[in-house]
Design a protein around this motif. Structure first.
Motif, PDB file in Angstrom:
ATOM      1  N   LYS A   1      45.524  13.012  -7.112  1.00  0.00           N
ATOM      2  CA  LYS A   1      44.343  13.360  -7.904  1.00  0.00           C
ATOM      3  C   LYS A   1      43.299  14.063  -7.047  1.00  0.00           C
ATOM      4  O   LYS A   1      42.686  15.053  -7.471  1.00  0.00           O
TER       5      LYS A   1
ATOM      6  N   GLU B   1      43.225  14.264 -14.730  1.00  0.00           N
ATOM      7  CA  GLU B   1      43.073  13.246 -15.765  1.00  0.00           C
ATOM      8  C   GLU B   1      41.635  12.737 -15.773  1.00  0.00           C
ATOM      9  O   GLU B   1      41.132  12.254 -14.760  1.00  0.00           O
TER      10      GLU B   1
ATOM     11  N   GLU C   1      38.737  10.259 -17.319  1.00  0.00           N
ATOM     12  CA  GLU C   1      38.480   9.005 -18.031  1.00  0.00           C
ATOM     13  C   GLU C   1      37.306   9.213 -18.983  1.00  0.00           C
ATOM     14  O   GLU C   1      36.200   9.544 -18.558  1.00  0.00           O
TER      15      GLU C   1
ATOM     16  N   LYS D   1      34.708   7.886 -22.007  1.00  0.00           N
ATOM     17  CA  LYS D   1      34.075   6.707 -22.600  1.00  0.00           C
ATOM     18  C   LYS D   1      33.118   7.156 -23.703  1.00  0.00           C
ATOM     19  O   LYS D   1      32.331   8.083 -23.508  1.00  0.00           O
TER      20      LYS D   1
ATOM     21  N   ARG E   1      37.423   3.590 -24.884  1.00  0.00           N
ATOM     22  CA  ARG E   1      37.792   4.242 -23.628  1.00  0.00           C
ATOM     23  C   ARG E   1      39.168   4.881 -23.775  1.00  0.00           C
ATOM     24  O   ARG E   1      40.025   4.361 -24.486  1.00  0.00           O
TER      25      ARG E   1
ATOM     26  N   HIS F   1      41.754   8.522 -22.084  1.00  0.00           N
ATOM     27  CA  HIS F   1      41.948   9.526 -21.039  1.00  0.00           C
ATOM     28  C   HIS F   1      42.280  10.876 -21.663  1.00  0.00           C
ATOM     29  O   HIS F   1      42.999  10.949 -22.664  1.00  0.00           O
TER      30      HIS F   1
ATOM     31  N   TYR G   1      44.066  14.283 -25.354  1.00  0.00           N
ATOM     32  CA  TYR G   1      42.817  13.550 -25.503  1.00  0.00           C
ATOM     33  C   TYR G   1      43.055  12.361 -26.426  1.00  0.00           C
ATOM     34  O   TYR G   1      44.029  12.331 -27.191  1.00  0.00           O
TER      35      TYR G   1
ATOM     36  N   GLN H   1      33.279  13.828 -12.551  1.00  0.00           N
ATOM     37  CA  GLN H   1      34.370  13.265 -11.754  1.00  0.00           C
ATOM     38  C   GLN H   1      34.848  14.240 -10.678  1.00  0.00           C
ATOM     39  O   GLN H   1      35.075  13.842  -9.528  1.00  0.00           O
TER      40      GLN H   1
ATOM     41  N   GLU I   1      46.905  13.239 -27.990  1.00  0.00           N
ATOM     42  CA  GLU I   1      47.672  12.218 -27.274  1.00  0.00           C
ATOM     43  C   GLU I   1      48.306  11.253 -28.266  1.00  0.00           C
ATOM     44  O   GLU I   1      47.642  10.779 -29.172  1.00  0.00           O
TER      45      GLU I   1
END
Length: 362
Positions: free
Chosen positions: A213, A231, A233, A235, A240, A242, A278, A300, A362
């Motif tokens: 990563k 990837e 994360e 929220k 929650r 990914h 997603y 991130q 997803e």
């Protein structure tokens, strides 16, 4: 007169061609991979693989192993076990056990560079574990470990998070002032080989690593990139999940200035990404949800870029070539002085991110 001159020239060519050693393909054993493992008492275990082509068209891999104090004599010991002379003309990959790499790999790398049969595009890699075990395991993905490894590294360079790497790149970074080399890290699984991340070198010694990563941000910082996946994360309220963003275009610019005689850097990252997956509960018809992913992705990646740069300074390694950035802009650059300054140099990072379209739910 002209005919006589041509005849003399032909005789000279024939004379010199007779002086060049010839290797007939049926009379030599073409090594495809070499692995080096550290043993007690400063011994080295060397393992080689080479293909055997059967009359029915199938191919199988054979291995030989020897132990000695030097890589050159290991090759001599291996020749005592081989029915044909071992040659490096088709050598594709050279592997170093992680404990071996801790103590330095330059002697072997320089030996490879001096070998006229070895190409600069040869792959080098650090193995998490035993290179002997990795090279002697049967894999379902390919009959030859050497082909498996080279194909895996090549496709990860072309489509994923691994920066360009080979013998030439390693030596360029090693001998260039103001930069340090890196290599991929691989590991043998039960029936597969996995790329785990990137090995960081201080000079010739393996001193740290980045995981898969972290390699995303590193590749963008190092050379810019149009490949790789990240990837994220996500929220929202109590939910929650990914999301996966594919990098379409990532660029980095570096600006250098001197403050009280010490260089400072402004590093600007720009990434254009495509949303591939997603959470099912995230409605992308709402612009606020795209903005949420962009904001989270930016946060991130920005955090990881700063984190790996801090790691480089802490380990006193410079795979991004900050020193080289200063050297190219400054006459009379003092490499040793920069080495002293590097761990405490101020490096500001800014990040811009745009997600342009959505992909598969997803």
């Amino acid at each position: 007169m002209i005919k006589k001159g041509r005849l003399i020239l032909l005789l000279i060519v024939l004379l010199f061609s007779g002086c060049v050693p010839k290797q007939i393909i049926d009379e030599v054993q073409l090594m495809h991979a070499i692995g080096f493992d550290e043993l007690p008492d400063e011994n080295i275990k060397g393992t080689i693989t080479y293909p055997i082509f059967n009359p029915d068209g199938n191919v199988r891999v054979e291995t030989l192993t020897a132990v000695s104090h030097t890589s050159r004599f290991i090759r001599s010991m291996l020749n005592t076990q081989s029915p044909k002379t071992l040659t490096t003309g088709q050598l594709r990959v050279v592997l170093f056990n992680d404990r071996f790499a801790d103590n330095g790999i330059l002697e072997i790398v320089n030996s490879l560079y001096r070998d006229p049969n070895v190409g600069n595009r040869l792959y080098l890699a650090v193995v998490n574990g035993s290179t002997n075990k990795l090279l002697t395991t049967n894999y379902t993905a390919a009959p030859l470990p050497s082909m498996y490894i080279t194909d895996m590294l090549e496709q990860n360079i072309n489509t994923e998070n691994l920066p360009k790497t080979n013998l030439h790149v390693f030596l360029y970074s090693y001998y260039g002032e103001g930069m340090d080399p890196f290599l991929p890290i691989i590991k043998a699984r039960e029936k597969t080989i996995q790329l785990e991340g990137i090995a960081l070198f201080r000079g010739e010694k393996y001193v740290g690593k980045l995981d898969h990563k972290e390699s995303f941000a590193f590749k963008v910082l190092l050379e810019g990139s149009k490949t790789g996946h990240y990837e994220v994360e996500v929220k929202k309220g109590k939910r929650r999940g990914h999301a996966v963003v594919r990098n379409i275009k990532g660029t980095t610019t570096y600006k250098v200035k001197k403050v009280n005689g010490v260089p400072q850097f402004d590093v600007k990252i720009k990434i254009l990404g495509e949303l591939h997956e997603y959470p099912h509960w995230l409605n992308l018809e709402e612009a606020s949800n795209i903005a949420l992913i962009e904001k989270t992705f930016k946060k991130q990646v920005h955090g990881e870029a700063k984190s790996i740069i801090n790691k480089f300074q802490r380990l006193k390694v410079d795979p991004l070539g900050f020193g080289d950035q200063v050297r190219r802009r400054e006459k009379g650059w003092d490499f040793k002085e920069f080495q002293k300054q590097y761990p405490d140099i101020k490096i500001n990072v800014t990040t811009e991110v745009e997600v342009v379209e959505s992909g598969v739910i997803e």
